[in-house]
Design a protein around this motif. Structure first.
Motif, PDB file in Angstrom:
ATOM      1  N   MET A  26       0.901  -1.218  -0.091  1.00  0.00           N
ATOM      2  CA  MET A  26       0.187  -0.020   0.064  1.00  0.00           C
ATOM      3  C   MET A  26       0.846   1.200   0.043  1.00  0.00           C
ATOM      4  SD  MET A  26      -1.709   0.015   3.768  1.00  0.00           S
ATOM      5  CE  MET A  26      -2.452  -1.528   3.453  1.00  0.00           C
ATOM      6  N   GLN A  27       0.129   2.228  -0.505  1.00  0.00           N
ATOM      7  CA  GLN A  27       0.860   3.563  -0.473  1.00  0.00           C
ATOM      8  C   GLN A  27       0.199   4.739   0.365  1.00  0.00           C
ATOM      9  OE1 GLN A  27       0.641   2.103  -3.721  1.00  0.00           O
ATOM     10  NE2 GLN A  27       2.670   0.947  -3.555  1.00  0.00           N
ATOM     11  N   VAL A  28       0.859   5.439   0.972  1.00  0.00           N
ATOM     12  CA  VAL A  28       0.187   6.449   1.804  1.00  0.00           C
ATOM     13  C   VAL A  28       0.977   7.824   0.890  1.00  0.00           C
ATOM     14  CG1 VAL A  28       0.050   8.018   3.678  1.00  0.00           C
ATOM     15  CG2 VAL A  28       0.134   5.398   3.868  1.00  0.00           C
ATOM     16  N   GLU A  29      -0.232   8.654   0.312  1.00  0.00           N
ATOM     17  CA  GLU A  29       0.062   9.865  -0.102  1.00  0.00           C
ATOM     18  C   GLU A  29       0.471  10.967   0.436  1.00  0.00           C
ATOM     19  OE1 GLU A  29      -2.416  10.982  -3.525  1.00  0.00           O
ATOM     20  OE2 GLU A  29      -2.738   9.229  -3.828  1.00  0.00           O
ATOM     21  N   THR A  30       1.633  11.934   0.375  1.00  0.00           N
ATOM     22  CA  THR A  30       2.176  12.910   1.025  1.00  0.00           C
ATOM     23  C   THR A  30       1.000  14.010   1.151  1.00  0.00           C
ATOM     24  OG1 THR A  30       4.235  12.689   0.272  1.00  0.00           O
ATOM     25  CG2 THR A  30       3.661  14.669   1.410  1.00  0.00           C
ATOM     26  N   GLY A  31       0.723  14.548   2.354  1.00  0.00           N
ATOM     27  CA  GLY A  31      -0.300  15.637   2.713  1.00  0.00           C
ATOM     28  C   GLY A  31      -1.839  15.053   2.733  1.00  0.00           C
ATOM     29  N   GLY A  32      -2.034  13.927   2.770  1.00  0.00           N
ATOM     30  CA  GLY A  32      -3.266  13.440   2.457  1.00  0.00           C
ATOM     31  C   GLY A  32      -3.566  12.628   3.910  1.00  0.00           C
ATOM     32  N   ILE A  33      -5.035  12.148   3.761  1.00  0.00           N
ATOM     33  CA  ILE A  33      -5.263  11.329   4.920  1.00  0.00           C
ATOM     34  C   ILE A  33      -5.933   9.886   4.358  1.00  0.00           C
ATOM     35  CG2 ILE A  33      -7.160  11.178   7.107  1.00  0.00           C
ATOM     36  CD1 ILE A  33      -7.580  13.992   7.087  1.00  0.00           C
ATOM     37  N   THR A  34      -5.099   8.749   4.908  1.00  0.00           N
ATOM     38  CA  THR A  34      -5.336   7.492   4.329  1.00  0.00           C
ATOM     39  C   THR A  34      -5.797   6.874   5.591  1.00  0.00           C
ATOM     40  OG1 THR A  34      -3.398   7.969   3.032  1.00  0.00           O
ATOM     41  CG2 THR A  34      -4.113   5.606   3.086  1.00  0.00           C
ATOM     42  N   GLY A  35      -6.878   5.915   5.067  1.00  0.00           N
ATOM     43  CA  GLY A  35      -7.435   5.208   6.145  1.00  0.00           C
ATOM     44  C   GLY A  35      -7.158   3.847   6.075  1.00  0.00           C
ATOM     45  N   LEU A  36      -7.136   3.016   7.105  1.00  0.00           N
ATOM     46  CA  LEU A  36      -6.858   1.491   7.245  1.00  0.00           C
ATOM     47  C   LEU A  36      -7.815   0.700   7.875  1.00  0.00           C
ATOM     48  CD1 LEU A  36      -5.132  -0.859   6.280  1.00  0.00           C
ATOM     49  CD2 LEU A  36      -3.581  -0.377   8.476  1.00  0.00           C
ATOM     50  N   ILE A  37      -8.690  -0.054   7.411  1.00  0.00           N
ATOM     51  CA  ILE A  37      -9.792  -0.690   8.091  1.00  0.00           C
ATOM     52  C   ILE A  37      -9.658  -2.018   7.894  1.00  0.00           C
ATOM     53  CG2 ILE A  37     -11.253   1.290   7.819  1.00  0.00           C
ATOM     54  CD1 ILE A  37     -12.738  -0.297   5.558  1.00  0.00           C
ATOM     55  N   GLY A  38     -10.565  -3.158   8.664  1.00  0.00           N
ATOM     56  CA  GLY A  38     -10.366  -4.248   8.742  1.00  0.00           C
ATOM     57  C   GLY A  38     -10.976  -4.770  10.038  1.00  0.00           C
TER      58      GLY A  38
END
Lengths: 248, 345, 303
Positions: A26-38
């Motif tokens: 997975m990749q997390v983009e600079t400056g954003g909000i990324t979620g991880l669920i499960g």
């Protein structure tokens, strides 16, 4: 690649015979909000721990700002500006709110002679400001161990902000927080992202919260990446719905 | 309040100056009291403030003794020949050689111990809790055993240094003031250090090292610096002791693991761990207890000391300062929720 | 230096010397292993690190020595030391150990260190600081043209140590108390919920440890010498063994005990008998270092 801050490639991790993560990418983009669920036990916290260096990974690679970090110890990763909060909050219970904040000053930006100074007026002002930001200003002189769980969680968040990270991994920031306060918290997380420019990577169980916040969401199930996409795509993904309903 | 404090400090300082003249019969005991204060204060830097309970700080005391002695001898004579003669009395030191050797030796002892602390700390600070305590104890015991087998530095016989060139009573006062100077410096240094960001960082390591790591605090670096600072002052104290004792040997006086090595820990516990005044108060109480038992409990003084250790650790671990803090938190500027106070009461 | 090289050369020139050293090492190691097993037991069950372990050993030795001075047969010293030290262990538990179980680990370490100083000093006052031993009066067996000498007393000592170890193992496996001890070691709270009186288990475990040490000491006084201040080196050796082997790993403890015994004998042979204490401590540092490096590879520390 410059706009990707955390790059997780084919990471696997097992504990004894239990495969906690299998080939997660997975990749997390600079400056954003990324979620991880499960669902519970799907390996979210394990992945967080792998990223910030709590245990070695079995295979794959983890890059932060384009550099391999999967072999570094925790404090070196933290010093690059990649910070995490804990699911079971960790604050310094014997100290008061201000002291907790002052300790969280970014030591990576300090030379040793800076460390031998006393705290400056600006340090105190920043601490006050951030405590006000999370709504704990009134309680700042109290012993932190006496705060409620939700307040401790907010304090830990404020401490993380005090550290001026580039990227912040939040492990269930709303768990245990009074539901009436959750909207305020979402607002603060978003403001931390926009005003302070901190990239957020958030594990969250509360679907409403994550759908409101994140631009991209990854879903794990049984240690494997199940789906990824925008909140809308995830909400309508049959596999995600099945996973949450336990249909397999 | 601030005025009261100034008066208090002034009174203590005045007493420090007057004491050896007012109680000339106790010159050596008073000097030893300062030694206890130094080792207790420095033990508390790592033990109380940083949460790393070392049982091996005596290593720096013993090493300081040897380094100071070897520097002062080595500047004038060949060390191997000197130790071989073991106090044959053929080696004379002029006043300049004596005081020059003492000054350089003591300073060198402090610096050497600092460097060694960094090296040993680099290896041992990965150990936590009891492993750190036992590991450092191991270092101290091993050093004593190795030195007592090392003939070049006098082996099990130890080293005899030249006697203070003036008369006996001036000598006592001279050493008293040396110890007092180091003691006051140690105290002031600790007082300053605990008020800085550095002090807060080592407190953070004590309270939750994993969190401190996760916040990016250079935990290893802080641990090494703290131990090096503590080792510096212990090294100085050891160096002075070497000249004060004139003759010392490795196991009983230099690397005295079960005497001074454990006393310093008990002093701190007795006075209150992790406080500035605790080690000082503890050292005074412990020293009094020790002198009294030594004089009145012929033969059984060691048992009494062991019992004091056990009782302190088991029943009174927060010490004098801990007790006061718990009883009168306002005095220490701790704000307590009324609710929790009721629960405590 | 030449002497050290000469000593090493001797090992290659006369390989049979190795056999003697290893044999000696195994005999010493068997006794170390007993003390280490007791330490691991107490450590595992009640999370108390007992720095007075060696002093229990020495105390047991003095019990046996005192009996022999008063006309008792030497072999009887072992069971009597076992019983007497059981009682002393129980008293120590009630007075000190029971109050440090719930506290942090340094507390127990320091409290038992204080205890160690007290015990050593009491022994010193009661029996004096001379080294003491008990002579069983048995012959010495010679092998390989007299290169290897095995006193029968040592053989008896090793046999008694093995018998004691076997007895303890069987007890821990099959008796109800043994099961309760093992349950408490795994999870004291769960054990309490299941109706096990953990307080009783703790008291029993500590007394048992003390008794094992006492018996080991009674054997030691038959084959070597004891002295009031020898305790600390036995404590250190016990720590070395447990650190190397880990808790709750009896075969590991025995193997490590024998290994440490042999290493020490080699060290004493190569560097000279004066270094024996130093070698025991250096082994501790070595073991800690090795474990540290292992842990660092796992991004962990040694807790």
């Amino acid at each position: 690649m410059s706009d990707i801050i955390i790059n997780v490639q084919n990471v696997s991790k097992s504990f004894g015979g239990v495969q906690a993560n299998t080939n997660v990418t997975m990749q997390v983009e600079t400056g954003g909000i990324t979620g991880l669920i499960g669902p519970n036990g799907s390996g979210k916290t394990t992945l967080f721990n792998s990223i910030v260096g709590y245990h070695p990974i079995d295979g794959g690679s983890i890059q932060f700002e384009g550099q391999e970090i999967s072999k570094l110890p925790v404090q070196q990763i933290a010093r690059r500006g990649l910070l995490r909060t804990f699911q079971q909050t960790r604050i310094y219970g014997a100290m008061n709110g201000i002291e907790n904040m002052l300790i969280s000053l970014p030591h990576r930006k300090m030379k040793i002679w800076d460390a031998l100074k006393t705290y400056t007026r600006e340090d105190y002002e920043r601490a006050d400001h951030l405590l006000e930001f999370v709504g704990l200003y009134e309680k700042r002189m109290l012993k932190s161990g006496d705060l409620s769980f939700g307040q401790q969680k907010l304090l830990e968040f404020a401490m993380a902000l005090m550290n001026e990270p580039t990227c912040l991994l939040l492990d269930e920031p709303t768990a245990g927080i009074n539901p009436t306060l959750i909207n305020g918290l979402i607002d603060r997380l978003k403001r931390a992202n926009t005003e302070f420019g901190i990239t957020l990577f958030v594990i969250e169980h509360n679907m409403r919260v994550i759908m409101n916040m994140a631009e991209t969401i990854y879903c794990l199930a049984h240690g494997e990446l199940l789906a990824q996409g925008t909140p809308d795509e995830i909400q309508n993904d049959q596999r995600v719905i099945d996973a949450y309903l336990g249909a397999h | 309040m601030a005025k009261n404090k100034t008066i208090l400090y002034a009174a203590i300082l005045a007493f420090t100056f007057i004491a050896p003249f007012a109680f000339p019969a106790f010159g050596t005991q008073l000097a030893t009291l300062w030694l206890m204060i130094i080792v207790a204060l420095t033990w508390d830097m790592t033990g109380g403030q940083m949460g790393y309970n070392s049982l091996g700080n005596i290593f720096f005391y013993g090493t300081g003794m040897y380094v100071a002695a070897l520097i002062s001898i080595g500047m004038v004579y060949d060390i191997g020949d000197y130790t071989n003669a073991a106090g044959g009395g053929i080696y004379k030191f002029t006043d300049l050689q004596y005081f020059g050797g003492l000054a350089l030796g003591v300073l060198g002892a402090g610096l050497f111990c600092s460097v060694v602390a960094v090296v040993i700390g680099y290896l041992t600070f990965g150990l936590r809790g009891p492993y750190f305590a036992i590991g450092t104890l191991g270092v101290a015991i091993a050093a004593g055993e190795l030195v007592s087998n090392w003939d070049w530095v006098g082996g099990g016989q130890g080293i005899a240094l030249p006697v203070y060139p003036g008369d006996l009573d001036t000598g006592k006062i001279f050493f008293y003031f040396l110890f007092a100077a180091v003691g006051v410096s140690t105290f002031l240094f600790a007082k300053w250090l605990y008020g800085t960001r550095f002090g807060a960082a080592i407190n953070a390591i004590r309270d939750d090292e994993e969190k401190a790591d996760a916040m990016g605090i250079h935990t290893l670096r802080y641990k090494l610096y703290t131990w090096a600072m503590a080792a510096f002052f212990v090294g100085l104290a050891g160096g002075i002791s070497a000249f004060q004792l004139i003759h010392f040997e490795p196991l009983e006086s230099a690397y005295q693991t079960i005497n001074l090595g454990i006393f310093m820990v008990v002093c701190v516990l007795l006075g209150g761990k992790g406080t500035l005044w605790g080690p000082v108060i503890g050292a005074i109480l412990f020293h009094l207890f020790k002198e009294v038992t030594w004089n009145y409990l012929l033969g059984w003084q060691w048992v009494a000391l062991g019992a004091l250790i056990v009782v302190t650790v088991v029943y009174f671990q927060d010490g004098v300062m801990g007790y006061l803090m718990h009883r009168y938190p306002e005095l220490f500027g701790i704000k307590v929720d009324e609710k929790t106070r009721e629960e405590v009461a | 230096m030449d002497q050290i090289l000469g000593n090493i050369g001797l090992l290659f020139e006369f390989p049979v010397v190795n056999l003697k050293i290893v044999l000696d090492g195994i005999m010493v190691g068997a006794l170390f292993a007993l003390a280490a097993y007791g330490l691991a037991l107490v450590w595992g069950v009640m999370n108390v690190k007992n720095l007075a372990q060696g002093d229990f050993v020495i105390s047991g030795g003095y019990v046996s020595w005192y009996l022999v001075q008063n006309g008792f047969p030497a072999l009887l010293g072992v069971p009597i030391a076992f019983i007497v030290m059981w009682g002393i262990g129980w008293v120590v538990y009630k007075l000190v150990i029971s109050r440090v179980i719930e506290r942090d680990l340094f507390t127990s370490l320091l409290a038992t260190f204080g205890l160690a100083i007290m015990m050593a000093q009491i022994l010193n006052l009661l029996f004096g600081s001379d080294t003491q031993s008990v002579d069983l009066g048995y012959d010495v067996l010679y092998f390989f043209d007299g290169f290897i000498d095995v006193p029968i007393a040592k053989l008896i000592g090793v046999l008694m140590a093995s018998a004691l170890a076997a007895g303890v193992i069987i007890f821990m496996k099959s008796s109800r108390m043994g099961q309760a001890i093992r349950a408490t070691a795994q999870d004291a709270r769960a054990a309490r919920v299941m109706g096990i009186d953990t307080e009783k288990v703790y008291a029993f475990t500590f007394s048992l440890n003390s008794a094992i040490c006492g018996a080991a000491g009674a054997i030691i006084v038959m084959v070597w010498v004891i002295q009031p201040f020898y305790g600390i080196s036995y404590s250190i050796r016990a720590f070395v063994i447990v650190t190397a082997a880990g808790l709750g790993n009896l075969p590991g403890v025995i193997a490590a005990g024998l290994g440490i015994g042999a290493l020490e004998q080699y060290g004493a042979h190569i560097f000279g008998i004066g270094y024996q204490q130093a070698i025991a401590v250096m082994l501790l540092l070595l073991v800690l270092l090795v474990r540290l490096i292992q842990q660092r590879r796992n991004r962990q520390v040694l807790k």
